[in-house]
Each structure stands twice: as structure tokens, then as C-alpha cells.
Write a protein that holds these residues in place. Sequence first.
Motif, PDB file in Angstrom:
ATOM      1  N   GLY A  67     -23.300  -9.701  47.268  1.00 49.08           N
ATOM      2  CA  GLY A  67     -24.668 -10.120  47.041  1.00 49.08           C
ATOM      3  C   GLY A  67     -25.600  -9.896  48.218  1.00 49.08           C
ATOM      4  O   GLY A  67     -26.718 -10.432  48.239  1.00 49.08           O
ATOM      5  N   ARG A  68     -25.193  -9.128  49.201  1.00 45.02           N
ATOM      6  CA  ARG A  68     -26.042  -8.860  50.358  1.00 45.02           C
ATOM      7  C   ARG A  68     -27.142  -7.878  49.979  1.00 45.02           C
ATOM      8  O   ARG A  68     -26.950  -6.981  49.168  1.00 45.02           O
ATOM      9  N   SER A  69     -28.293  -8.029  50.597  1.00 39.82           N
ATOM     10  CA  SER A  69     -29.403  -7.124  50.328  1.00 39.82           C
ATOM     11  C   SER A  69     -29.301  -5.884  51.208  1.00 39.82           C
ATOM     12  O   SER A  69     -28.578  -5.858  52.209  1.00 39.82           O
ATOM     13  N   VAL A  70     -30.063  -4.849  50.822  1.00 36.45           N
ATOM     14  CA  VAL A  70     -30.134  -3.642  51.641  1.00 36.45           C
ATOM     15  C   VAL A  70     -30.647  -3.987  53.033  1.00 36.45           C
ATOM     16  O   VAL A  70     -30.130  -3.502  54.041  1.00 36.45           O
ATOM     17  N   SER A  71     -31.668  -4.826  53.081  1.00 36.90           N
ATOM     18  CA  SER A  71     -32.257  -5.193  54.369  1.00 36.90           C
ATOM     19  C   SER A  71     -31.235  -5.877  55.275  1.00 36.90           C
ATOM     20  O   SER A  71     -31.142  -5.572  56.464  1.00 36.90           O
ATOM     21  N   GLU A  72     -30.448  -6.803  54.732  1.00 36.28           N
ATOM     22  CA  GLU A  72     -29.440  -7.493  55.541  1.00 36.28           C
ATOM     23  C   GLU A  72     -28.406  -6.517  56.074  1.00 36.28           C
ATOM     24  O   GLU A  72     -28.045  -6.568  57.259  1.00 36.28           O
ATOM     25  N   CYS A  73     -27.936  -5.640  55.213  1.00 35.57           N
ATOM     26  CA  CYS A  73     -26.946  -4.655  55.647  1.00 35.57           C
ATOM     27  C   CYS A  73     -27.525  -3.747  56.727  1.00 35.57           C
ATOM     28  O   CYS A  73     -26.884  -3.470  57.743  1.00 35.57           O
ATOM     29  N   GLY A  74     -28.764  -3.297  56.504  1.00 34.43           N
ATOM     30  CA  GLY A  74     -29.396  -2.412  57.476  1.00 34.43           C
ATOM     31  C   GLY A  74     -29.620  -3.066  58.817  1.00 34.43           C
ATOM     32  O   GLY A  74     -29.331  -2.486  59.870  1.00 34.43           O
ATOM     33  N   TRP A  75     -30.116  -4.305  58.793  1.00 37.91           N
ATOM     34  CA  TRP A  75     -30.370  -4.987  60.067  1.00 37.91           C
ATOM     35  C   TRP A  75     -29.084  -5.372  60.779  1.00 37.91           C
ATOM     36  O   TRP A  75     -29.045  -5.419  62.013  1.00 37.91           O
ATOM     37  N   GLN A  76     -28.017  -5.633  60.027  1.00 41.35           N
ATOM     38  CA  GLN A  76     -26.739  -5.877  60.712  1.00 41.35           C
ATOM     39  C   GLN A  76     -26.309  -4.634  61.477  1.00 41.35           C
ATOM     40  O   GLN A  76     -25.905  -4.715  62.645  1.00 41.35           O
ATOM     41  N   LEU A  77     -26.399  -3.477  60.845  1.00 39.35           N
ATOM     42  CA  LEU A  77     -26.018  -2.236  61.511  1.00 39.35           C
ATOM     43  C   LEU A  77     -26.935  -1.944  62.701  1.00 39.35           C
ATOM     44  O   LEU A  77     -26.478  -1.511  63.764  1.00 39.35           O
ATOM     45  N   ALA A  78     -28.235  -2.183  62.519  1.00 42.65           N
ATOM     46  CA  ALA A  78     -29.179  -1.922  63.608  1.00 42.65           C
ATOM     47  C   ALA A  78     -28.917  -2.840  64.796  1.00 42.65           C
ATOM     48  O   ALA A  78     -28.901  -2.406  65.958  1.00 42.65           O
ATOM     49  N   HIS A  79     -28.711  -4.132  64.529  1.00 44.39           N
ATOM     50  CA  HIS A  79     -28.424  -5.078  65.612  1.00 44.39           C
ATOM     51  C   HIS A  79     -27.076  -4.778  66.256  1.00 44.39           C
ATOM     52  O   HIS A  79     -26.917  -4.929  67.475  1.00 44.39           O
ATOM     53  N   TRP A  80     -26.100  -4.364  65.454  1.00 41.50           N
ATOM     54  CA  TRP A  80     -24.792  -3.983  66.012  1.00 41.50           C
ATOM     55  C   TRP A  80     -24.977  -2.840  67.012  1.00 41.50           C
ATOM     56  O   TRP A  80     -24.377  -2.847  68.096  1.00 41.50           O
ATOM     57  N   ALA A  81     -25.792  -1.858  66.648  1.00 44.45           N
ATOM     58  CA  ALA A  81     -26.011  -0.718  67.538  1.00 44.45           C
ATOM     59  C   ALA A  81     -26.669  -1.151  68.842  1.00 44.45           C
ATOM     60  O   ALA A  81     -26.285  -0.691  69.932  1.00 44.45           O
ATOM     61  N   VAL A  82     -27.654  -2.044  68.766  1.00 40.17           N
ATOM     62  CA  VAL A  82     -28.317  -2.516  69.980  1.00 40.17           C
ATOM     63  C   VAL A  82     -27.338  -3.313  70.841  1.00 40.17           C
ATOM     64  O   VAL A  82     -27.322  -3.169  72.070  1.00 40.17           O
ATOM     65  N   ALA A  83     -26.523  -4.151  70.216  1.00 38.10           N
ATOM     66  CA  ALA A  83     -25.535  -4.935  70.967  1.00 38.10           C
ATOM     67  C   ALA A  83     -24.557  -4.033  71.705  1.00 38.10           C
ATOM     68  O   ALA A  83     -24.069  -4.374  72.789  1.00 38.10           O
TER      69      ALA A  83
END
Length: 338
Positions: free
Chosen positions: A267-283
Amino acid sequence: MPEPSPSPSPKRRGRLLRFGAACVVLSAVAGYVVVQYVTGGTGDPGCRVVSRGAGGAGGAGGATYEFTPEQAVNAATIAAVGTDRAMPERAVAIALATALQESGLRNLTHGDRDSLGLFQQRPSQGWGTEAQVTDPAYAASIFYKHLAKVRDYTELPLTVAAQRVQRSGYPEAYAKHEPDAVVLAAALTGTSAATLTCDGRARAVTATGPDAVRAALARDFGRDALREADADTEAGAEKTSATDTPVTETDGRTVTLPVSKDTIAGGRSVSECGWQLAHWAVANASALRIERVSYAGREWVAGNTDSQWRSTGSTSTEAAGTAGAGGAADSVRIVTAP
């Protein structure tokens, strides 16, 4: 009237001064050690998460948590493994609070008796081998495996849920980390957009470039969820995955991660999935020498003095999280250093 005490001899005064100086130095060292344990390492924090305030804007009255690049990498791994195991955001917050208490989000090679790693898991108690419990992805996975067995853990107080997994001698210790863990979990699962930043200063690394990024993605999110875009592409098969097709662009420095509704589970949204990946990359920016990350009309660039996510002037649709800036629609774009 008592006679005045004789003044100490010069030799004795010298000993007293040296003793006093030694006490000051020891106190400073002790204080430094305590601070480093609590904050999780040496050097400047380097990374921060700012929760969204009441008005919805990041930093407007929201809580702030600052941490080191080492801690950021470990926290991002914990969140990614939770997502790979289809654990809810609450489980990620419990795991992060536990690791904050047990290790300060550091992958320790020492501890009480044979306790090791992020969660101070003990090989002698069946948690795994020394190599396994000091592998952050494994340590997080085995923590979630035990947490999932705790009945109604999402309804329990955080410290109670954590204690039922850890069996710590200090069962109330996890509670003090809950506010920070909740802020981190929201950012690292993607429910809070554009809230995690790092300065991105490069560390000494052994592997860089798109191959290193793909390997780290597979390590944290699972190889099955992030398989290479090779055989299917060669066979002409249609690609429908959200995060399973990291694409290396022709410049040899860029990885584009498509994000699609078709394969997002739980049930995750596209936005949640995208921001998780984006934040993972910054981390992971310091560890993997990532210099630029863009998604949903926002861009983070390593070395910016304020380390903010800046608007790229994309459309309102993109800003809502349905397209990545500077790349294909519904994608996170990661540019590595040359």
C-alpha cells in the motif's frame, strides 16, 4: 588563635599543579568519550533530518535530528531492510530507537560480553555468527524477524516492543530515543519528503560509481527487489517495476531508479517509495561519493553550504512526486562523482 598553616613548598606546589592539570585532562577525556558514544562518532554531524512542522513545510516548527554520515548509512540500511521485509513504519522506528540505544547507530565490534553490531546481538545467544551480527543488513533483518513475532507490537509502547526483542537489563532505556527514531523513520521510509540532507563530503572508499551504488542498493533493499535491467531488456520484455530496474545512463556516472505503482507492495505510494530511495542515496552520499540526487522536482547537491533540497522549477505534478527531476518520469536520479 591557631597558627597560620605553612605555605606549601615549591616542589609540593608543582605536584599539586600537575595533579590538578591531570584531573582536568581526564575529565575532558571522559566527557569527550561520553559525547562521542551518545552522538555516535567523531567529527561534525554532517547529516540532519528536519521533520515537517504543523504548516507542512519542512523545518517550520519541526523537530531536528543531527547525525554523522556513518550513522546515516546505518539508519538508511535499517529502514531499507524493513521495507524489504514489508515491515510498517512503526517497526522501523522501533528498530532505529533500539540501535540508537544499543550502539548509537554504529556497527560496533565490541560490547558487553559477546555483544556486537548495531543491535549488540550476541552470537552465543543464537543471533548469528560474529560476521553476521556485524553485517548491518543481516542484523536489521534478524531484529525484524524477532519483532514480527511480538504480538501486536505496533500497538505496544515502543520501549516495550523493543525490550521483548532485546531482553535488555535496562528495559526502559529505549523510550528516550523514540522522538528521534520517529523523525528518522518518517524520512527514511519516504513518508516525509525532502527532509533528510547531508553535506556529502567524500570519505575514503574502495568502490565508487554506478556499480557501487547498485551493489549497495541490492545489499539494503534485497537483490530480488533490485535486480539488474539486463536479461529482460535484451529480451525486449516490458519493464514494469518500481525499484527493481536500476538503469546506468550513458555518461557512466548516473543511476536512474524508475518508480511505478505497478510493483509497490504494502500500500505504499509512488511518492513514499521515491523519497525513500532519494533519502537513501543522500544518506550514502559520503560513502559512495554521490554528488547529486534528484526526485519530484527537487534536487540535493553535495557540498552545498546549507545542504537543502532545492526546487528545479519542475511542474506541480512533478512536485507532487509523480516524476523525477532531470530524469525519466517516476524516477530517482543519482549522479556519482567523476
